[in-house]
Write a protein that holds these residues in place. Structure first.
Motif, PDB file in Angstrom:
ATOM      1  N   GLY A 230       0.788  -1.219   0.000  1.00 28.81           N
ATOM      2  CA  GLY A 230       0.000   0.000   0.000  1.00 28.81           C
ATOM      3  C   GLY A 230       0.818   1.266   0.000  1.00 28.81           C
ATOM      4  N   GLY A 231       2.132   1.145   0.011  1.00 34.56           N
ATOM      5  CA  GLY A 231       2.955   2.339   0.026  1.00 34.56           C
ATOM      6  C   GLY A 231       3.851   2.369   1.245  1.00 34.56           C
ATOM      7  N   ALA A 232       4.365   3.549   1.560  1.00 31.97           N
ATOM      8  CA  ALA A 232       5.325   3.666   2.655  1.00 31.97           C
ATOM      9  C   ALA A 232       5.320   5.076   3.210  1.00 31.97           C
ATOM     10  CB  ALA A 232       6.729   3.298   2.181  1.00 31.97           C
ATOM     11  N   VAL A 233       5.766   5.178   4.460  1.00 30.81           N
ATOM     12  CA  VAL A 233       5.974   6.457   5.128  1.00 30.81           C
ATOM     13  C   VAL A 233       7.434   6.514   5.552  1.00 30.81           C
ATOM     14  CG1 VAL A 233       5.368   7.897   7.104  1.00 30.81           C
ATOM     15  CG2 VAL A 233       3.593   6.574   5.939  1.00 30.81           C
ATOM     16  N   ASN A 234       8.173   7.475   5.014  1.00 31.35           N
ATOM     17  CA  ASN A 234       9.590   7.638   5.335  1.00 31.35           C
ATOM     18  C   ASN A 234       9.755   8.905   6.177  1.00 31.35           C
ATOM     19  OD1 ASN A 234      12.377   7.258   5.350  1.00 31.35           O
ATOM     20  ND2 ASN A 234      12.677   8.381   3.448  1.00 31.35           N
ATOM     21  N   LEU A 235      10.147   8.719   7.441  1.00 31.08           N
ATOM     22  CA  LEU A 235      10.349   9.831   8.354  1.00 31.08           C
ATOM     23  C   LEU A 235      11.787  10.322   8.207  1.00 31.08           C
ATOM     24  CD1 LEU A 235       8.666   8.236  11.511  1.00 31.08           C
ATOM     25  CD2 LEU A 235       7.590   9.603   9.718  1.00 31.08           C
ATOM     26  N   VAL A 236      11.953  11.504   7.643  1.00 31.51           N
ATOM     27  CA  VAL A 236      13.279  12.063   7.385  1.00 31.51           C
ATOM     28  C   VAL A 236      13.643  12.987   8.535  1.00 31.51           C
ATOM     29  CG1 VAL A 236      14.705  13.374   5.783  1.00 31.51           C
ATOM     30  CG2 VAL A 236      12.881  11.900   4.907  1.00 31.51           C
ATOM     31  N   THR A 237      14.681  12.615   9.273  1.00 34.79           N
ATOM     32  CA  THR A 237      15.023  13.357  10.480  1.00 34.79           C
ATOM     33  C   THR A 237      15.716  14.678  10.157  1.00 34.79           C
ATOM     34  OG1 THR A 237      17.073  12.071  10.680  1.00 34.79           O
ATOM     35  CG2 THR A 237      15.159  11.306  11.917  1.00 34.79           C
ATOM     36  N   ARG A 238      15.692  15.545  11.117  1.00 41.65           N
ATOM     37  CA  ARG A 238      16.213  16.903  10.980  1.00 41.65           C
ATOM     38  C   ARG A 238      17.739  16.899  11.012  1.00 41.65           C
ATOM     39  NH1 ARG A 238      14.197  21.549  15.215  1.00 41.65           N
ATOM     40  NH2 ARG A 238      15.198  23.397  14.279  1.00 41.65           N
ATOM     41  N   THR A 239      18.355  17.546  10.076  1.00 44.76           N
ATOM     42  CA  THR A 239      19.805  17.687  10.058  1.00 44.76           C
ATOM     43  C   THR A 239      20.150  19.014   9.399  1.00 44.76           C
ATOM     44  OG1 THR A 239      21.894  16.610   9.464  1.00 44.76           O
ATOM     45  CG2 THR A 239      20.106  16.515   7.841  1.00 44.76           C
ATOM     46  N   ASN A 240      21.370  19.449   9.561  1.00 45.97           N
ATOM     47  CA  ASN A 240      21.794  20.745   9.023  1.00 45.97           C
ATOM     48  C   ASN A 240      23.234  20.669   8.556  1.00 45.97           C
ATOM     49  OD1 ASN A 240      19.499  22.716   9.701  1.00 45.97           O
ATOM     50  ND2 ASN A 240      19.842  21.669  11.651  1.00 45.97           N
ATOM     51  N   SER A 241      23.615  21.637   7.751  1.00 53.54           N
ATOM     52  CA  SER A 241      25.001  21.725   7.306  1.00 53.54           C
ATOM     53  C   SER A 241      25.848  22.535   8.276  1.00 53.54           C
ATOM     54  CB  SER A 241      25.061  22.370   5.914  1.00 53.54           C
ATOM     55  OG  SER A 241      24.493  23.667   5.944  1.00 53.54           O
ATOM     56  N   LYS A 242      25.207  23.109   9.314  1.00 57.59           N
ATOM     57  CA  LYS A 242      25.919  23.868  10.332  1.00 57.59           C
ATOM     58  C   LYS A 242      25.471  23.392  11.712  1.00 57.59           C
ATOM     59  CE  LYS A 242      26.223  28.085   7.506  1.00 57.59           C
ATOM     60  NZ  LYS A 242      25.900  29.536   7.442  1.00 57.59           N
ATOM     61  N   SER A 243      26.241  23.732  12.724  1.00 56.01           N
ATOM     62  CA  SER A 243      25.883  23.378  14.094  1.00 56.01           C
ATOM     63  C   SER A 243      24.615  24.121  14.509  1.00 56.01           C
ATOM     64  CB  SER A 243      27.018  23.726  15.055  1.00 56.01           C
ATOM     65  OG  SER A 243      28.204  23.035  14.713  1.00 56.01           O
ATOM     66  N   PHE A 244      23.779  23.458  15.308  1.00 59.37           N
ATOM     67  CA  PHE A 244      22.554  24.088  15.794  1.00 59.37           C
ATOM     68  C   PHE A 244      22.068  23.345  17.031  1.00 59.37           C
ATOM     69  CE2 PHE A 244      20.564  20.469  13.968  1.00 59.37           C
ATOM     70  CZ  PHE A 244      19.299  20.360  14.530  1.00 59.37           C
ATOM     71  N   ALA A 245      21.132  23.959  17.754  1.00 57.55           N
ATOM     72  CA  ALA A 245      20.468  23.328  18.881  1.00 57.55           C
ATOM     73  C   ALA A 245      19.058  23.882  18.966  1.00 57.55           C
ATOM     74  CB  ALA A 245      21.224  23.576  20.185  1.00 57.55           C
ATOM     75  N   ALA A 246      18.091  23.015  19.278  1.00 55.50           N
ATOM     76  CA  ALA A 246      16.695  23.432  19.381  1.00 55.50           C
ATOM     77  C   ALA A 246      16.037  22.666  20.515  1.00 55.50           C
ATOM     78  CB  ALA A 246      15.955  23.187  18.073  1.00 55.50           C
ATOM     79  N   LEU A 247      15.242  23.375  21.307  1.00 52.65           N
ATOM     80  CA  LEU A 247      14.551  22.786  22.447  1.00 52.65           C
ATOM     81  C   LEU A 247      13.095  23.229  22.414  1.00 52.65           C
ATOM     82  CD1 LEU A 247      14.692  21.242  25.206  1.00 52.65           C
ATOM     83  CD2 LEU A 247      15.165  23.470  26.258  1.00 52.65           C
ATOM     84  N   SER A 248      12.176  22.273  22.635  1.00 53.19           N
ATOM     85  CA  SER A 248      10.763  22.624  22.669  1.00 53.19           C
ATOM     86  C   SER A 248      10.089  21.951  23.853  1.00 53.19           C
ATOM     87  CB  SER A 248      10.061  22.208  21.370  1.00 53.19           C
ATOM     88  OG  SER A 248       9.860  20.814  21.328  1.00 53.19           O
ATOM     89  N   TYR A 249       9.067  22.625  24.364  1.00 52.61           N
ATOM     90  CA  TYR A 249       8.258  22.078  25.452  1.00 52.61           C
ATOM     91  C   TYR A 249       6.798  22.341  25.139  1.00 52.61           C
ATOM     92  CZ  TYR A 249       5.816  21.782  29.903  1.00 52.61           C
ATOM     93  OH  TYR A 249       4.911  21.475  30.887  1.00 52.61           O
ATOM     94  N   GLU A 250       5.983  21.309  25.311  1.00 50.94           N
ATOM     95  CA  GLU A 250       4.549  21.418  25.033  1.00 50.94           C
ATOM     96  C   GLU A 250       3.770  20.857  26.216  1.00 50.94           C
ATOM     97  OE1 GLU A 250       1.248  19.320  22.071  1.00 50.94           O
ATOM     98  OE2 GLU A 250       3.331  19.562  21.392  1.00 50.94           O
ATOM     99  N   MET A 251       2.722  21.553  26.603  1.00 49.99           N
ATOM    100  CA  MET A 251       1.824  21.060  27.636  1.00 49.99           C
ATOM    101  C   MET A 251       0.394  21.199  27.148  1.00 49.99           C
ATOM    102  SD  MET A 251       1.926  24.121  30.506  1.00 49.99           S
ATOM    103  CE  MET A 251       0.686  23.273  31.481  1.00 49.99           C
TER     104      MET A 251
END
Length: 797
Positions: A230-251
Motif C-alpha cells: 500500500g505504500g510507505a511512510v519515510n520519516l526524514v530526520t532533521r539535520t543541518n550543514s551547520k551546528s545548531f540546537a533546538a529545544l521545545s516544550y509542550e503542555m
C-alpha cells in the motif's frame, strides 16, 4: 489474472481518455518577459527561490544562478513576492513594460531556522514531488512550532487517514489509498523501522525531530525496497550543514507534557559530526468517555460519562551519534546509540466493553547501529550501508485478583489471576533483531541509472511467563525460540526517455522468508511450524511532463507483502499470534495529474485500483484481544484530490477529499459478497486556512494563524450486506439500515491555533483541538479524547 487485467483496463481507459481534455484547459500564450535575479546580502545567487507576480499573473523558481523569467500578459504595475526557505519574504512593486531590463532583488536571511538546511529541504522535497514514483511530502519543518502531533499533520493530507485507539501513546492504524496497517511500511531515513519497535512510532515522534515526511502511495522507489503493497511512510530526520540546537516544550489537556531536544555539532570543513536527539512524552490520558455500566443488583445497564482512570502513558527516546565525513575513504561514517523506554497502562482491550485498573505493559531497548556512505568514480557509484543488532524487551504485568468497572469500583475475585484473562500474565519476552540494508546506485549515462537495494532481516522471540500457556509436558510455550528471517531485493532502472518530458522507473523485486516456531493445540501438545516462501514482484512508474506547470504519473505493480513478526508471533501484550498467516498478494495501479503554480495554486488528482488476495487485517477476536487474520479477496478503487490556493500572498486555503470503494469478492456468501471492508472509512475530507501577519508588534515579529476541519463519513464495525448501505449517492448521504451499534458515526472536527514569533529564534504556539467537543472514534469504535488545549514553546539556537 485475465479478469484482473480486464478490470484494470476498463477502469483506466475512461480516465486516460478524459485526461487530454483536462490538459487542454491549461492556459498558455505569449506576453512580456520579466527577467530578474535573486541574491542574498553577500550578492550571491539564491537558487530555488519562489517568485509570485500578483494578482496571479505568473510565477517562477530561480535557477542555480538565481535567475528567473516570468511571461506577463500585459504592461502594468504589479506586486512581486519573493520567498525562499531560510530567507525573509520580500514584497515589492514592479512596473512591467516592453524593453524592461533585468531586475535584481535581495533577500535577507531569516534565522528562525538555519538557511542551508531549509534550502536543502525545499530542493529535496520539490524533487520528490516530481519523480515518476512520486512522493507526497508533508513539510513538518513548516509546522514544527505548532502544538500538533505528526498524526494530526498527516491526517490533513489527501488519501491519508490515521486512527488512534485512545490518547497519546495509543495504537495507531494508518489507511493509505485503500491499504492499511502493515501493508504500509515505515522507514526512518530510508531504513525499515521494525527494529525500533514502538519507540519511534508516528504517534510519539515530535515534529521537531523531523525535516519532512515522504508518503508513497502504492509503488515504492528502489531505495525503499520493501515488501509493501500500500505504500510507505519515510520519516526524514532533521539535520543541518551547520551546528545548531533546538529545544521545545509542550503542555496540554489531560496532564500532557512533551519535550524534544535536537542538537548537532559540525567541526571545521564538516569533517566531524556529533549530535543528540531525544524526546519525552507523558500523559494521564484521563479524558472523558461515554460508557455503559450494568447495575450490580438489577443487571440493567445505565449510560455514564466518566474519566479514564488507568490510562497513563510515559516514554522517552534518546539517540546520540558521532562520526566523520568528507574523507577520501568515506563521505560519512556514523555510529548511533539509541535507547528508549515505554510504560503504558491498559484501560481497555480491543473494545471498550471491559475496563482494566491494574494491567500495564513495558517496552525498552538499547540500539547500537552504524551507517556508511561513499561516492566513487566522480559520483557515478554511490554506496549506502546500514547495520543494526539489538534486543527489544517487552513485559506484560497482569496479576490483579479481581476486576474494575467504569466507575472505578474494584471487586475482589480470589479465583481470578488477572484482568486481561482469568489466568493472568507476567510475561517477559526478548525480540532480537538483525537488520542489514545495502543500497548501491550507478549512473550508466546521463539519462539512465541502476539501483540495487537489499534488506536482510532476522527476528527471534524467546521469553517466559509463569502465568502463561504451558505445553502438556509443563514447558513454557514462550521459552521455545520462534525465528523469522526474510530477504528482500529490489533492482531498479531509472530512465529519462525524452529529456525533460518522459521518465520511467522499472523495478524488479525478490522476496524470501522462513519461519520456525512452536505453539500449542487445544490439548496442550506442541505444534511445530516451519514455513518457507519465495516470490517475485514487478513495478513500474512513468511520468510525462505536459508543460512547466503540469504532469501526469502512472504507476503499477504486482507484489507480495510478507507477514511481520508481530503479526505471526503477537506482540506479547494484547495482539495474539497467528502462525497460519499467509502472505498478502496484490496488483495495483495508480494514475495522477498535477497542476501547480508556486505561491499561486496547486491541484493534484489521484486515482487507484487494487486487487488483493489474503489481505492481512488486524481484527478484534473478543473484547480484549486482537489478531492479524487473512481476508480472502478484496477489490477496490478510489479517487482523491487535493487543492491549495493563495487568495492573497499572506492567506492560503486548502482542501482535499478521499473516496475509496473497497469490497469483498468471491466470498460465496450473499451477506458478505460485495460488502465494504469493515473497520475501514470509505470517505473523508479536510479543509483549512493559513494566514501570516508580519510586523504585528515590532519590526522583527510575525504571527501565523490556522484553522483546520476534518470530516469522516460513517463506516462499519463489521461486514454489512450491500443492500443495507445508505441509499444516497455513493453512500455519502442517509443512514445504513442496520443496528446503530455496528455503525461508527459521522465525525466532524474543528481545530484552530496560532504561532507567534516575538524573535526569529523563539516561537510560542497555542492550539484548540476539537473545538466543538465532537465524539471521535477509531476503527473499532473506541472513543478518542474530546476538546483539548495545547501550548508549545520552541527555542532555536
Amino acid at each position: 489474472m485475465k479478469q484482473l487485467y480486464k478490470h484494470l483496463l476498463l477502469y483506466i481507459l475512461p480516465l486516460a481518455l478524459t485526461m487530454p481534455s483536462l490538459v487542454a484547459q491549461t492556459p498558455s500564450g505569449s506576453g512580456i518577459p520579466l527577467h530578474g535575479s535573486i541574491l542574498n546580502a553577500q550578492k550571491q545567487p539564491i537558487p530555488n527561490a519562489t517568485i509570485l507576480l500578483s494578482p496571479h499573473e505568473g510565477s517562477a523558481i530561480s535557477d542555480s544562478l538565481g535567475k528567473f523569467t516570468i511571461i506577463v500578459p500585459r504592461e502594468g504595475r504589479y506586486t512581486i513576492v519573493v520567498t525562499c526557505i531560510g530567507y525573509q519574504q520580500l514584497t515589492n512593486t514592479v512596473t512591467v513594460k516592453k524593453g524592461l531590463h533585468s531586475q535584481t532583488w535581495t533577500l535577507a536571511e531569516d534565522h528562525t531556522e538555519l538557511a542551508a538546511a531549509r534550502v536543502t529541504a525545499l530542493g529535496g522535497a520539490e524533487k520528490l514531488k516530481k519523480q515518476p514514483i512520486k512522493a507526497q511530502v508533508i513539510n513538518t519543518a513548516a509546522s514544527r512550532d505548532q502544538p500538533s502531533t505528526l498524526i494530526e499533520l498527516m491526517n490533513r493530507s489527501a488519501g491519508i487517514r490515521i486512527r488512534q485507539s485512545g490518547g497519546l501513546g495509543s495504537n495507531s492504524n494508518l489507511l493509505l489509498n485503500g491499504f492499511q496497517n502493515r501493508s504500509i511500511k515505515y522507514f526512518k531515513d530510508g531504513i525499515p523501522l521494525d527494529y525500533l519497535g514502538a519507540g519511534f512510532d508516528i504517534s510519539l515522534v515530535p515534529v521537531n525531530m523531523l525535516d519532512h515526511v515522504e508518503v508513497y502511495k502504492g509503488v515504492l522507489p528502489t531505495y525503499l525496497g520493501a515488501d509493501a503493497l500500500g505504500g510507505a511512510v519515510n520519516l526524514v530526520t532533521r539535520t543541518n550543514s551547520k551546528s545548531f540546537a533546538a529545544l521545545s516544550y509542550e503542555m496540554g489537556s489531560f496532564h500532557t507534557h512533551r519535550v524534544s531536544l535536537n542538537a548537532e555539532y559540525r567541526g571545521r570543513d564538516n569533517k566531524f559530526i556529533a549530535g543528540l536527539n531525544g524526546f519525552f512524552n507523558y500523559s494521564d490520558n484521563n479524558y472523558g468517555i461515554d460508557v455503559s455500566v450494568p447495575d450490580s443488583v438489577t443487571g440493567v445497564s445505565r449510560n455514564y460519562h466518566v474519566q479514564a482512570f488507568h490510562n497513563k502513558f510515559v516514554n522517552y527516546y534518546i539517540e546520540g551519534f558521532a562520526g566523520i565525513a568528507n574523507r577520501k575513504w568515506a563521505d560519512e561514517l556514523r555510529v548511533t546509540v539509541t535507547q528508549f523506554s515505554i510504560h503504558k497502562q491498559f484501560q481497555f482491550g480491543s473494545t471498550m466493553d471491559k475496563p482494566f485498573g491494574a494491567a500495564r505493559g513495558i517496552q525498552r531497548s538499547f540500539v547500537p547501529s552504524v551507517i556508511y556512505k561513499k561516492s566513487l568514480f566522480d559520483h557515478k557509484l554511490d554506496i549506502n550501508q546500514f547495520f543494526v543488532v539489538n534486543t527489544l524487551n517487552v513485559k506484560m504485568i497482569d496479576t490483579l485478583h479481581g476486576r474494575y468497572d467504569w466507575l472505578g469500583k474494584f471487586t475482589p475475585s480470589p479465583t481470578s489471576m488477572g484482568e486481561l484473562s482469568t489466568g493472568g500474565s507476567l510475561s517477559n519476552i526478548d525480540y532480537t533483531y538483525l537488520t542489514s540494508r545495502t543500497n548501491i546506485s550507478y549512473k550508466l549515462s546521463g539519462t539512465q541509472s541502476l539501483s540495487l537495494n537489499g534488506v536482510i532481516t532476522k527476528y527471534s522471540r524467546k521469553g517466559k511467563d509463569p502465568y502463561g500457556y504451558k505445553f502438556s509436558n509443563g514447558i513454557d510455550v514462550l521459552s521455545i525460540p520462534a525465528n523469522y528471517n526474510k530477504v528482500i531485493l529490489a533492482l531498479g532502472l531509472a530512465s529519462d526517455l525524452v529529456k525533460g518530458r518522459l521518465q520511467n522507473n522499472l523495478i524488479g523485486k525478490y522476496f524470501h522468508y522462513t519461519t520456525d516456531a512452536s505453539d500449542g493445540d487445544y490439548q496442550g501438545n506442541e505444534v511445530h511450524t516451519r514455513n518457507s516462501h519465495t516470490n517475485w514482484g514487478l513495478a513500474d512508474g512513468i511520468k510525462y511532463t505536459l508543460n512547466e506547470k503540469s504532469f501526469l504519473t502512472l504507476s503499477g505493480e504486482t507484489s507480495l507483502r510478507l507477514p511481520e513478526q508481530d503479526e505471526l508471533f503477537g506482540d506479547g501484550n494484547l495482539k495474539l499470534s497467528n502462525f497460519a498467516l499467509k502472505p498478502e498478494r496484490s496488483a495495483n495501479i495508480n494514475l495522477g495529474y498535477n497542476l501547480s503554480s508556486p505561491l499561486a495554486y496547486s491541484i493534484e488528482i489521484n486515482t487507484f485500483y487494487r486487487y488483493t488476495k489474503d489481505l492481512i487485517l488486524l481484527m478484534p477476536i473478543n473484547f480484549i484481544y486482537s489478531q492479524s487474520q487473512n481476508v480472502d479477496k478484496v477489490r477496490g478503487m478510489g479517487l482523491n484530490a487535493d487543492g491549495n490556493y493563495f487568495l492573497f500572498p499572506w492567506l492560503n486555503l486548502n482542501a482535499n477529499f478521499t473516496y475509496q470503494d473497497l469490497r469483498l469478492t468471491g466470498t460465496g456468501y450473499a451477506t458478505t459478497e460485495g460488502a465494504r471492508l469493515k473497520n475501514t472509512p470509505y470517505f473523508f475530507a479536510n479543509a483549512g486556512a493559513n494566514a501570516r501577519i508580519e510586523h504585528l508588534l515590532s519590526r522583527r515579529d510575525k504571527l501565523n494563524m490556522y484553522w483546520f476541519y476534518s470530516f469522516v463519513r460513517e463506516y462499519y464495525l463489521d461486514y454489512i450486506p450491500k443492500k443495507a448501505e445508505p441509499a444516497g449517492f455513493l453512500g455519502l448521504f442517509g443512514r445504513a439500515s442496520i443496528d446503530a451499534r455496528n455503525i461508527i458515526p459521522d465525525q466532524s472536527v474543528h481545530t484552530a491555533g496560532f504561532t507567534y514569533y516575538p524573535t526569529p529564534s523563539l516561537a510560542i504556539g497555542f492550539q484548540l483541538k476539537n473545538i466543538f467537543n465532537a465524539r471521535v472514534y477509531d476503527n473499532f469504535k473506541i472513543q478518542n479524547p474530546g476538546r483539548s488545549v495545547s501550548f508549545k514553546i520552541n527555542y532555536t539556537l
